[in-house]
Structures are given as structure tokens and as C-alpha cells.
Design an enzyme around this catalytic site. Structure first.
Site, PDB file in Angstrom:
ATOM      1  N   ASP A  58     -76.175  17.464  75.998  1.00  0.00           N
ATOM      2  CA  ASP A  58     -77.188  16.440  76.251  1.00  0.00           C
ATOM      3  C   ASP A  58     -77.447  16.212  77.732  1.00  0.00           C
ATOM      4  O   ASP A  58     -77.789  15.107  78.165  1.00  0.00           O
ATOM      5  CB  ASP A  58     -76.794  15.104  75.583  1.00  0.00           C
ATOM      6  CG  ASP A  58     -76.599  15.267  74.087  1.00  0.00           C
ATOM      7  OD1 ASP A  58     -77.340  16.069  73.483  1.00  0.00           O
ATOM      8  OD2 ASP A  58     -75.708  14.600  73.530  1.00  0.00           O
ATOM      9  N   LYS A  96     -80.988  19.868  78.890  1.00  0.00           N
ATOM     10  CA  LYS A  96     -81.324  21.302  78.848  1.00  0.00           C
ATOM     11  C   LYS A  96     -82.747  21.528  78.356  1.00  0.00           C
ATOM     12  O   LYS A  96     -83.476  22.365  78.894  1.00  0.00           O
ATOM     13  CB  LYS A  96     -80.346  22.053  77.913  1.00  0.00           C
ATOM     14  CG  LYS A  96     -78.906  22.032  78.401  1.00  0.00           C
ATOM     15  CD  LYS A  96     -77.977  22.722  77.425  1.00  0.00           C
ATOM     16  CE  LYS A  96     -77.797  22.004  76.112  1.00  0.00           C
ATOM     17  NZ  LYS A  96     -77.089  20.711  76.206  1.00  0.00           N
ATOM     18  N   GLY A 124     -79.747  19.089  69.884  1.00  0.00           N
ATOM     19  CA  GLY A 124     -80.963  18.274  69.904  1.00  0.00           C
ATOM     20  C   GLY A 124     -81.527  18.326  71.306  1.00  0.00           C
ATOM     21  O   GLY A 124     -80.931  17.798  72.226  1.00  0.00           O
ATOM     22  N   HIS A 125     -82.633  19.021  71.471  1.00  0.00           N
ATOM     23  CA  HIS A 125     -83.223  19.211  72.798  1.00  0.00           C
ATOM     24  C   HIS A 125     -84.571  18.500  72.857  1.00  0.00           C
ATOM     25  O   HIS A 125     -85.449  18.763  72.041  1.00  0.00           O
ATOM     26  CB  HIS A 125     -83.370  20.712  73.091  1.00  0.00           C
ATOM     27  CG  HIS A 125     -82.049  21.435  73.115  1.00  0.00           C
ATOM     28  ND1 HIS A 125     -81.933  22.784  73.226  1.00  0.00           N
ATOM     29  CD2 HIS A 125     -80.783  20.962  73.041  1.00  0.00           C
ATOM     30  CE1 HIS A 125     -80.654  23.120  73.225  1.00  0.00           C
ATOM     31  NE2 HIS A 125     -79.931  22.031  73.110  1.00  0.00           N
ATOM     32  N   GLN A 184     -75.326  22.963  73.276  1.00  0.00           N
ATOM     33  CA  GLN A 184     -74.030  22.373  73.581  1.00  0.00           C
ATOM     34  C   GLN A 184     -73.677  22.630  75.059  1.00  0.00           C
ATOM     35  O   GLN A 184     -74.590  22.668  75.874  1.00  0.00           O
ATOM     36  CB  GLN A 184     -72.936  22.890  72.624  1.00  0.00           C
ATOM     37  CG  GLN A 184     -73.078  22.351  71.207  1.00  0.00           C
ATOM     38  CD  GLN A 184     -74.032  23.152  70.341  1.00  0.00           C
ATOM     39  OE1 GLN A 184     -73.999  24.369  70.330  1.00  0.00           O
ATOM     40  NE2 GLN A 184     -74.883  22.475  69.602  1.00  0.00           N
TER      41      GLN A 184
HETATM   42  P1  GDP Z   1     -80.174  18.437  75.840  1.00  0.00           P
HETATM   43  O1  GDP Z   1     -79.429  18.419  74.552  1.00  0.00           O
HETATM   44  O2  GDP Z   1     -79.334  18.956  76.966  1.00  0.00           O
HETATM   45  O3  GDP Z   1     -81.488  19.150  75.750  1.00  0.00           O
HETATM   46  O4  GDP Z   1     -80.498  16.921  76.201  1.00  0.00           O
HETATM   47  P2  GDP Z   1     -81.090  15.806  75.191  1.00  0.00           P
HETATM   48  O5  GDP Z   1     -82.527  16.075  75.008  1.00  0.00           O
HETATM   49  O6  GDP Z   1     -80.230  15.684  73.991  1.00  0.00           O
HETATM   50  O7  GDP Z   1     -80.840  14.480  76.039  1.00  0.00           O
HETATM   51  C1  GDP Z   1     -81.384  14.304  77.307  1.00  0.00           C
HETATM   52  C2  GDP Z   1     -82.247  13.029  77.274  1.00  0.00           C
HETATM   53  O8  GDP Z   1     -82.559  12.639  78.601  1.00  0.00           O
HETATM   54  C3  GDP Z   1     -83.579  13.239  76.589  1.00  0.00           C
HETATM   55  O9  GDP Z   1     -83.942  12.038  75.946  1.00  0.00           O
HETATM   56  C4  GDP Z   1     -84.537  13.531  77.736  1.00  0.00           C
HETATM   57  O10 GDP Z   1     -85.879  13.174  77.452  1.00  0.00           O
HETATM   58  C5  GDP Z   1     -83.974  12.641  78.806  1.00  0.00           C
HETATM   59  N1  GDP Z   1     -84.144  13.125  80.191  1.00  0.00           N
HETATM   60  C6  GDP Z   1     -84.141  14.418  80.635  1.00  0.00           C
HETATM   61  N2  GDP Z   1     -84.234  14.447  81.980  1.00  0.00           N
HETATM   62  C7  GDP Z   1     -84.316  13.155  82.376  1.00  0.00           C
HETATM   63  C8  GDP Z   1     -84.390  12.521  83.670  1.00  0.00           C
HETATM   64  O11 GDP Z   1     -84.399  13.156  84.728  1.00  0.00           O
HETATM   65  N3  GDP Z   1     -84.415  11.151  83.697  1.00  0.00           N
HETATM   66  C9  GDP Z   1     -84.380  10.411  82.574  1.00  0.00           C
HETATM   67  N4  GDP Z   1     -84.391   9.086  82.695  1.00  0.00           N
HETATM   68  N5  GDP Z   1     -84.315  10.963  81.344  1.00  0.00           N
HETATM   69  C10 GDP Z   1     -84.261  12.313  81.252  1.00  0.00           C
HETATM   70  P1  IMO Z   2     -76.972  19.741  72.643  1.00  0.00           P
HETATM   71  O1  IMO Z   2     -77.417  21.182  72.546  1.00  0.00           O
HETATM   72  C1  IMO Z   2     -73.708  16.866  72.444  1.00  0.00           C
HETATM   73  C2  IMO Z   2     -70.504  17.709  69.587  1.00  0.00           C
HETATM   74  C3  IMO Z   2     -70.367  16.740  68.427  1.00  0.00           C
HETATM   75  C4  IMO Z   2     -68.870  16.798  68.221  1.00  0.00           C
HETATM   76  C5  IMO Z   2     -68.547  18.273  68.470  1.00  0.00           C
HETATM   77  C6  IMO Z   2     -68.480  19.121  67.217  1.00  0.00           C
HETATM   78  O2  IMO Z   2     -77.980  18.757  72.215  1.00  0.00           O
HETATM   79  O3  IMO Z   2     -76.384  19.468  73.997  1.00  0.00           O
HETATM   80  P2  IMO Z   2     -70.319  20.108  65.575  1.00  0.00           P
HETATM   81  O4  IMO Z   2     -71.339  19.419  64.726  1.00  0.00           O
HETATM   82  O5  IMO Z   2     -70.889  21.070  66.556  1.00  0.00           O
HETATM   83  O6  IMO Z   2     -69.207  20.714  64.769  1.00  0.00           O
HETATM   84  O7  IMO Z   2     -69.628  18.907  66.408  1.00  0.00           O
HETATM   85  O8  IMO Z   2     -69.595  18.763  69.296  1.00  0.00           O
HETATM   86  N1  IMO Z   2     -71.844  18.316  69.747  1.00  0.00           N
HETATM   87  C7  IMO Z   2     -72.710  17.951  70.693  1.00  0.00           C
HETATM   88  N2  IMO Z   2     -72.656  16.974  71.600  1.00  0.00           N
HETATM   89  N3  IMO Z   2     -74.762  17.703  72.414  1.00  0.00           N
HETATM   90  C8  IMO Z   2     -74.836  18.714  71.524  1.00  0.00           C
HETATM   91  O9  IMO Z   2     -75.809  19.641  71.544  1.00  0.00           O
HETATM   92  C9  IMO Z   2     -73.795  18.847  70.572  1.00  0.00           C
HETATM   93  N4  IMO Z   2     -73.551  19.688  69.551  1.00  0.00           N
HETATM   94  C10 IMO Z   2     -72.354  19.363  69.067  1.00  0.00           C
HETATM   95  O10 IMO Z   2     -70.812  15.452  68.782  1.00  0.00           O
HETATM   96  O11 IMO Z   2     -68.218  16.048  69.213  1.00  0.00           O
HETATM   97 MG    MG Z   3     -78.974  17.135  72.997  1.00  0.00          MG
END
Ligand code: GDP
Ligand code: IMO
Ligand code: MG
Length: 429
Positions: free
Chosen positions: A13, A16, A40-41, A223
Site C-alpha cells: 500500500d 504502487k 489493491g492498487h 505487496q
Molecule cells: P498500492 O497497493 O501500493 O497500490 O497502494 P494503495 O492504492 O493500496 O494505497 C495507497 C493510497 O494512497 C491510495 O488511496 C492512493 O490513492 C493514495 N495515494 C497515493 N499517492 C498519494 C500521495 O502522494 N498523497 C496522498 N495523500 N495519497 C496518495
Molecule cells: P498491495 O499490492 C498490504 C497482507 C495481509 C496479511 C498478509 C497475508 O495492495 O500492496 P494474504 O491475503 O496475502 O495471505 O495476507 O499480507 N497483504 C497486504 N498488505 N497490501 C497488500 O497488497 C497486501 N496483500 C497482502 O494484510 O497481513
Molecule cells: Mg494496496
């Protein structure tokens, strides 16, 4: 350098999705190489917010998007995701989306097992996303998984299902789950087959011919390093290798095809699920980071645990994964703090460590050693030029670079695609 591999360098999270979307404008092909719909991206463009779990983030820009053989794919979740983003106006069709024929399917029985085990484990649970990703990888390595290519050969499906259920039947019985009849599972699997069939192809061939034609490929990690099954905080990890080296095996390309290795780090640290987190702030600071950063899981909606930037862990991820440069995301979330802290070492039993040891007991016992840095009062939200950042924010970035040993090549200052400061283009690095 032609290609770029994007990997998370903390616990996921990091942002990415946003970075991959930004880079996708400069790429021809985007490929996922591991993970499943545990990812979840999020991508934000103007008024639209897209959330991708299985679809490569390249679909937001209409790029050729490939789900590689290293991904475990829940076909029902995939179809639902395709329909959802189509409803948002994205064109998803077999000319733009390829699903590896040798990728493994996540089935309802994997989700059952994931959930039942977590419930049984009580306080010892991992805190998985309950999507069945771990059990699907177990079946893959156990050589009893059903792959997408199997859908085209229904005559031999029963034999494969028998093998699979020979393993699952006693597990289900032991966990109090109802038995599964082969005929039912077969019918279920074959009912989804026509929906996914148009996308199913030898993805490695498609990708290698794109590479041979000189097209730019972006490898999209899910991840992150600290969730890597080998290199992360085991057993509180996911069930795949998440480092850049996996791009090769998970997409069916040579080890040099990945190109520049770009690590993504948040300007602080978050984690969802259980497991060690030395710089965690279970206090007002953590609450504030979570509020300002809207730190709720994209997949499960769970509140993310929050803490200070941990330079020890980021440096470890850089070393382990061959990361050549990082993107520092969400720096705007740090606006308004008087003082910022960065973890620069751990104290463990009277010793100072500059790395996170492998043992569960030691990881839990590591006490963070912090360095204090001045915060800034101005807002950085939406800034697109490094020189426009407050001096203290620039100093924070520079200090992180020196602590982790690689340059910060991009900084993000908001969720929107364009809230990005470019120091160097990873495709030109
Ligand atoms: P990922 O799993 O690495 O793709 O990240 P996620 O999408 O799960 O979580 C990142 C969250 O931060 C999302 O809700 C993005 O919209 C938000 N986000 C990304 N870059 C920025 C930033 O520079 N500032 C803020 N405030 N939010 C951001
Ligand atoms: P993105 O790509 C954050 C974590 C789960 C748990 C552990 C194992 O959005 O960064 P699983 O369901 O994979 O067996 O869970 O890994 N986890 C993540 N945490 N971002 C993710 O993906 C994750 N995918 C799995 O919360 O701790
Ligand atoms: Mg994510």
C-alpha cells in the site's frame, strides 16, 4: 534502460498503483507477475478513482496489460473487476488484456480454507485478506492446482479435480467445512470458463514478442518486500515472492528483462494485518497519520497500522531486491508535524542492530532508535516541483536518500495522477 520493475519496499500500500499508472503513460505493456486479488492498487485521475486487484494498472491508460503466470487468479473476481471498471468507462477486451494460460486458479475452496484457518488460529492469525491466495499458492507448489489452460480440456478435468479434492477433503472435514462433490466443482469451473476464455493465451509468448519488438514493458509488483514469503517478516507475510527477481519467473521472461528496479516507499510506514512493526505509533501520531493518509485497506477496508518511516527496513529492501531508486509517496501526509522521526537502527538485548533479524521473537523485541528531523508547516499537497517544497521537506527527502543509499527519483504529493514531482525518469535512468 528500456523497462522498469516496480516493487513495494515496505509492507504494501505504498502507492504502487498511482506510480505504475504514472509510468504507464511512458510504457507500451504492463505486466503483473505475482500475488492475486489480495492486492489493491488505487488510481486517481481527475474525477475517477479506479481500484485494481487483478487487472494490471495499465488498463487505466489502455495499454496492453498482461496477467502473468506467477499470479493466482480468482476468475469470478476477475470477471467482476472487469465488469466494474467497464462500468467506469474503461475498455477491457482481449486485444488489451491477456491472462496467462499457465496461471493457477483461485477457487472457492481456497477462500474457504483461508477463512477457516484464520478463524481457528484466533490470536495467532496472520490477518490475511481472506481471498484464498495463500491456499492457492500451496496447491500450485503441491502440483494439484487447476490452471486456466485446463478449461480447454474438460475431458481430463475430473482427474485433476480428484487429485485436488483428495487433498482438500480431509482438510475440510477437519475444519468442519462441508464436503465438495466433484461434479459440482466441475460445473462451477466450467460455467466461468467461457467468460475468461477470450483472454487466456500463452502470455510468455505475447510478452517476449513485445520485448523482441523493442516495446517498453512495466512490471507491476503487488505487496512488498517485507511481505515476501522468503525475505519478509515470516510467517506474517503473503505467499509469493514479491521482489523484482520474481518478475522473470512470474512473467516468463529472462532475468535481465525487468530493467530498472524501482522501489516504492511511503514517507512513513503502514501495515495491514498482524506481525512485527518496530516504528508503529499506537498513539495520536499513528491516528493522525492514518486520518491524513486515509489509511484504510483497499481490499478489506481494514484500518492500516501506522508509524514513522523506518530507514532500516527500507535499506534492507533496497539491498535484498536490488532497488536502484525509490519513489517517496504521500509526503503531503506529513504536513504540519513539528518534528518527524525516522527509525535508523534497533536496540535488541543491549546491542544496536542495523538490520531486522529473521527470528519472530527478535523481530517483536526490536526497539526502534530514532533520529529527529524538523517538520514543516506549509502544505506540500499538489506540489509538482522539488524546489517548491518547503526546505524542511527537501531536507527530509535528502536524509532518507542518504540513509537508504539510493536516490529518490519521484515524489508524490497527492493521490491524483499529476501530483508528482519528477527528479529523474526511471525509463531513462
Ligand atoms: P498500492 O497497493 O501500493 O497500490 O497502494 P494503495 O492504492 O493500496 O494505497 C495507497 C493510497 O494512497 C491510495 O488511496 C492512493 O490513492 C493514495 N495515494 C497515493 N499517492 C498519494 C500521495 O502522494 N498523497 C496522498 N495523500 N495519497 C496518495
Ligand atoms: P498491495 O499490492 C498490504 C497482507 C495481509 C496479511 C498478509 C497475508 O495492495 O500492496 P494474504 O491475503 O496475502 O495471505 O495476507 O499480507 N497483504 C497486504 N498488505 N497490501 C497488500 O497488497 C497486501 N496483500 C497482502 O494484510 O497481513
Ligand atoms: Mg494496496
Amino acid at each position: 534502460m528500456a523497462n522498469v520493475t516496480v516493487v513495494g519496499a515496505q509492507w504494501g500500500d505504498e502507492g504502487k498503483g498511482k506510480v505504475i499508472d504514472w509510468l504507464a503513460a511512458r510504457a507500451d505493456v504492463v505486466v503483473r507477475f505475482q500475488g492475486g486479488n489480495n492486492a489493491g492498487h488505487t488510481i486517481v485521475t481527475g474525477n475517477s478513482v479506479y481500484k485494481f486487484s487483478l487487472l494490471p494498472s495499465g488498463v487505466a491508460q489502455g495499454k496492453l496489460s498482461i496477467i502473468g503466470n506467477g499470479v493466482v487468479v480468482d476468475p469470478w473476481a476477475l470477471i467482476e473487476e472487469i465488469e466494474r471498471v467497464r462500468g467506469q468507462g474503461l475498455a477491457i477486451d482481449p486485444a488489451h488484456l491477456v491472462l496467462a494460460d499457465n496461471a493457477v486458479m483461485v477457487l472457492p475452496l481456497h477462500r474457504d480454507l483461508d477463512r477457516a484457518r484464520e478463524e481457528r488460529a484466533g490470536p495467532n492469525k496472520i490477518g490475511t485478506t481472506a481471498r484464498g491466495v495463500g491456499p492457492a499458492y500451496e496447491d500450485k507448489v503441491g502440483r494439484r492446482a487447476i490452471r486456466f489452460v485446463d478449461l480447454a480440456d474438460p475431458d481430463s478435468l475430473d482427474a485433476k479435480l480428484e487429485r485436488l479434492l483428495a487433498h482438500h477433503a480431509p482438510l475440510r472435514a477437519g475444519l468442519g467445512l462441508p464436503a465438495i462433490a466433484i461434479a459440482e466443482l466441475r460445473a462451477l469451473i466450467l460455467s466461468i470458463a467461457p467468460k475468461v476464455a477470450p483472454y487466456v493465451k500463452p502470455a510468455w509468448r505475447v510478452l517476449n514478442s513485445e520485448l523482441a519488438a523493442g516495446r517498453r514493458v512495466l512490471f507491476e509488483g503487488a505487496q512488498a518486500t517485507l511481505l515476501d514469503v522468503d525475505l519478509g517478516t515470516y510467517p506474517f507475510v503473503t505467499s509469493s515472492n514479491t521482489v523484482a527477481g520474481q518478475a522473470s519467473a512470474g512473467a516468463g521472461v529472462g532475468p535481465k528483462a525487468g530493467g530498472y528496479v524501482l522501489g516504492i516507499v511511503k514517507a512513513y510506514t503502514t501495515r495491514v494485518g498482524e506481525g512485527p512493526f518496530p516504528a508503529e505509533q499506537k498513539n495520536d501520531i499513528g491516528e493522525r497519520l492514518g486520518q491524513r493518509g486515509a489509511e484504510f485497506g483497499t481490499v478489506t477496508g481494514r484500518k492500516r497500522r501506522c508509524g514513522w518511516f523506518d530507514a532500516v527496513l527500507a535499506r534492507q529492501s533496497v539491498t535484498i531486491g536490488g532497488i536502484e531508486g525509490v519513489v517517496l509517496t504521500k509526503i503531503d501526509v506529513l504536513d504540519g508535524f513539528d518534528t518527524l522521526r525516522v527509525c535508523v537502527g534497533y536496540r535488541l538485548g543491549g546491542e544496536r542492530l542495523d538490520y531486522l533479524p529473521a527470528g519472530m521473537r527478535d523481530q517483536a523485541a526490536c526497539e526502534p532508535i530514532y533520529e529527529n528531523l524538523p517538520g514543516w508547516k506549509e502544505t506540500t499537497a499538489g506540489i509538482r516541483d522539488f524546489d517548491a517544497l518547503p526546505a524542511a521537506a527537501r531536507a527530509y527527502v535528502r536524509r532518507i536518500e542518504s540513509l537508504i543509499g539510493v536516490p529518490v527519483v519521484l515524489i508524490t504529493t497527492g493521490a491524483d495522477r499529476d501530483d508528482t514531482i519528477v527528479m529523474a525518469d526511471p525509463f531513462e535512468a
